[in-house]
Design a protein around this motif. Structure first.
Motif, PDB file in Angstrom:
ATOM      1  N   GLU A   1       7.100   9.555  18.171  1.00  0.00           N
ATOM      2  CA  GLU A   1       6.782   8.299  17.506  1.00  0.00           C
ATOM      3  C   GLU A   1       5.277   8.222  17.265  1.00  0.00           C
ATOM      4  O   GLU A   1       4.494   8.918  17.927  1.00  0.00           O
ATOM      5  N   SER A   2       4.879   7.391  16.325  1.00  0.00           N
ATOM      6  CA  SER A   2       3.458   7.190  16.016  1.00  0.00           C
ATOM      7  C   SER A   2       3.126   5.720  16.200  1.00  0.00           C
ATOM      8  O   SER A   2       3.782   4.853  15.622  1.00  0.00           O
ATOM      9  N   ASP A   3       2.117   5.440  16.980  1.00  0.00           N
ATOM     10  CA  ASP A   3       1.796   4.089  17.414  1.00  0.00           C
ATOM     11  C   ASP A   3       0.947   3.353  16.375  1.00  0.00           C
ATOM     12  O   ASP A   3      -0.207   3.706  16.147  1.00  0.00           O
ATOM     13  N   LEU A   4       1.536   2.328  15.747  1.00  0.00           N
ATOM     14  CA  LEU A   4       0.763   1.450  14.868  1.00  0.00           C
ATOM     15  C   LEU A   4       0.304   0.192  15.598  1.00  0.00           C
ATOM     16  O   LEU A   4      -0.673  -0.436  15.190  1.00  0.00           O
TER      17      LEU A   4
ATOM     18  N   LEU B   1       0.789  -1.230   0.000  1.00  0.00           N
ATOM     19  CA  LEU B   1       0.000   0.000   0.000  1.00  0.00           C
ATOM     20  C   LEU B   1       0.823   1.284   0.000  1.00  0.00           C
ATOM     21  O   LEU B   1       0.313   2.347  -0.342  1.00  0.00           O
ATOM     22  N   LEU B   2       2.123   1.187   0.380  1.00  0.00           N
ATOM     23  CA  LEU B   2       2.874   2.414   0.628  1.00  0.00           C
ATOM     24  C   LEU B   2       4.202   2.491  -0.117  1.00  0.00           C
ATOM     25  O   LEU B   2       5.008   3.382   0.139  1.00  0.00           O
ATOM     26  N   GLY B   3       4.445   1.572  -1.041  1.00  0.00           N
ATOM     27  CA  GLY B   3       5.597   1.702  -1.927  1.00  0.00           C
ATOM     28  C   GLY B   3       6.938   1.310  -1.359  1.00  0.00           C
ATOM     29  O   GLY B   3       7.978   1.670  -1.935  1.00  0.00           O
TER      30      GLY B   3
ATOM     31  N   ARG C   1      -2.507   6.111   8.981  1.00  0.00           N
ATOM     32  CA  ARG C   1      -1.721   6.551  10.145  1.00  0.00           C
ATOM     33  C   ARG C   1      -0.246   6.698   9.783  1.00  0.00           C
ATOM     34  O   ARG C   1       0.428   7.628  10.208  1.00  0.00           O
ATOM     35  N   TRP C   2       0.227   5.745   9.006  1.00  0.00           N
ATOM     36  CA  TRP C   2       1.633   5.724   8.617  1.00  0.00           C
ATOM     37  C   TRP C   2       1.964   6.929   7.734  1.00  0.00           C
ATOM     38  O   TRP C   2       3.000   7.576   7.906  1.00  0.00           O
TER      39      TRP C   2
ATOM     40  N   ALA D   1      10.488  -2.287  17.686  1.00  0.00           N
ATOM     41  CA  ALA D   1      10.015  -3.640  18.017  1.00  0.00           C
ATOM     42  C   ALA D   1       8.643  -3.624  18.669  1.00  0.00           C
ATOM     43  O   ALA D   1       7.929  -4.639  18.638  1.00  0.00           O
ATOM     44  N   ASP D   2       8.247  -2.479  19.247  1.00  0.00           N
ATOM     45  CA  ASP D   2       6.911  -2.377  19.837  1.00  0.00           C
ATOM     46  C   ASP D   2       5.938  -1.623  18.937  1.00  0.00           C
ATOM     47  O   ASP D   2       4.914  -1.115  19.394  1.00  0.00           O
ATOM     48  N   GLY D   3       6.257  -1.547  17.647  1.00  0.00           N
ATOM     49  CA  GLY D   3       5.275  -1.086  16.671  1.00  0.00           C
ATOM     50  C   GLY D   3       5.091   0.405  16.557  1.00  0.00           C
ATOM     51  O   GLY D   3       4.012   0.880  16.192  1.00  0.00           O
ATOM     52  N   GLN D   4       6.153   1.167  16.828  1.00  0.00           N
ATOM     53  CA  GLN D   4       6.089   2.624  16.700  1.00  0.00           C
ATOM     54  C   GLN D   4       6.802   3.066  15.429  1.00  0.00           C
ATOM     55  O   GLN D   4       7.920   2.617  15.151  1.00  0.00           O
ATOM     56  N   VAL D   5       6.186   3.948  14.665  1.00  0.00           N
ATOM     57  CA  VAL D   5       6.826   4.532  13.488  1.00  0.00           C
ATOM     58  C   VAL D   5       7.751   5.658  13.938  1.00  0.00           C
ATOM     59  O   VAL D   5       7.355   6.540  14.713  1.00  0.00           O
TER      60      VAL D   5
END
Length: 332
Positions: A282-285, A62-64, A301-302, A269-273
């Motif tokens: 950071e952005s939490d996915l 979805l994001l290349g 979100r990403w 490792a804990d899913g943060q961008v």
């Protein structure tokens, strides 16, 4: 399927995804963490194998995203690494999949990783002297690293790249020796300026061995000429060694930053961008994943997380603050 871009406000597009699989490491390098180690992430906070693969798939489809590198901590400590590599490669065989590792466990895993589809390996190694290795890493494991490098080459995971950090008064006199060894073994050596990412927050510019100093040390024994090919978004400035074909790279992250050409995005490792290695936000996915968000919602979100990327890392700014998380928790 429509592909969006992980673009920021300055025209940069992220296509290179770095995924930390664990914050744990089996070395204790002095420039990274204290001798006693750190408080590791609890296992429930760490993304599961399925969650890692899903986020990678969203990035690719979805994001290349066109390159995926698994990092740590030490990614070979992740039990599911081989399967994660295999499933990542199955998303799109054209995507380049690599790992950055200390190579301690590579001798026993290199062939399985190659069979799973691993394309490349980057090994962190700052010296080929046993006593200096033990001093830097606080572990007497140089032989295991060298065995891992040989296993990777034998398994066909090539070119094998070696990343080295020089520290003043520790191994900065060993730069020519490292390069001579790498050329003889057929490894692609890259020297990296030490960055302010240690857990102890003890980095100082005065102690850092600069790119100019590295070139000066190497030039005492070798003739270095700039490589003809353009660097593009690659962080290393390449030089031919004694006319080639061997090359050496120098990554001047601090003194000659390449932020304007950056094409990287990171997942912890804990899913943060993290849209920059030195980002303080950071952005939490992970929360979205576990709350039942759709692929499209996670992609949204990403995209938002990447849009806020700053123009540069700001190390030279008087107001610069080192990230709270050290490199071992961020991923390389």
């Amino acid at each position: 399927m429509q592909t969006r871009m992980l673009a920021d406000r300055y025209g940069r597009v992220a296509t290179d995804l770095r995924v930390s699989l664990t914050d744990r490491c089996n070395l204790r390098c002095t420039y990274c963490m204290p001798a006693e180690g750190l408080d590791w992430l609890p296992s429930k906070s760490t993304l599961t194998d399925d969650e890692v693969v899903r986020l990678v798939r969203i990035g690719v489809e979805l994001l290349g995203v066109r390159e995926v590198r698994f990092t740590g901590g030490e990614p070979l400590l992740r039990r599911g690494l081989t399967d994660i590599v295999r499933r990542t490669k199955a998303v799109d065989p054209a995507v380049e999949v690599s790992i950055t590792t200390n190579a301690l466990g590579l001798a026993r895993t290199a062939h399985a990783l190659a069979a799973a589809g691993l394309d490349r390996v980057n090994v962190s190694l700052d010296t080929v002297r046993r006593d200096t290795f033990t001093q830097i890493t606080r572990r007497d494991r140089l032989a295991d690293v060298l065995g891992g490098l040989a296993a990777a080459e034998e398994a066909g995971v090539a070119p094998v790249k070696v990343n080295a950090v020089l520290m003043r008064g520790v191994n900065d006199d060993q730069a020519p020796e490292l390069l001579q060894w790498a050329v003889a073994e057929g490894y692609a050596l890259r020297f990296i300026e030490q960055m302010p990412l240690d857990a102890q927050h003890g980095w100082s510019r005065a102690d850092m061995v600069t790119a100019d100093e590295i070139v000066e040390r190497l030039s005492a024994q070798f003739t270095l000429t700039p490589a003809a090919e353009p660097r593009g978004s690659a962080p290393a400035e390449l030089f031919l060694v004694d006319g080639g074909p061997a090359t050496v790279g120098i990554i001047a992250s601090v003194t000659r930053p390449f932020c304007g050409d950056c094409d990287r995005v990171r997942l912890t490792a804990d899913g943060q961008v993290r849209n920059c290695l030195f980002a303080r936000d950071e952005s939490d996915l992970r929360a979205a994943l576990r709350a039942g968000a759709t692929d499209a919602e996670i992609a949204d979100r990403w995209v938002v997380a990447m849009s806020g990327k700053l123009p540069g890392h700001g190390i030279d700014d008087p107001t610069f603050l080192q990230p709270d998380r050290p490199m071992s928790a961020i991923g390389g």
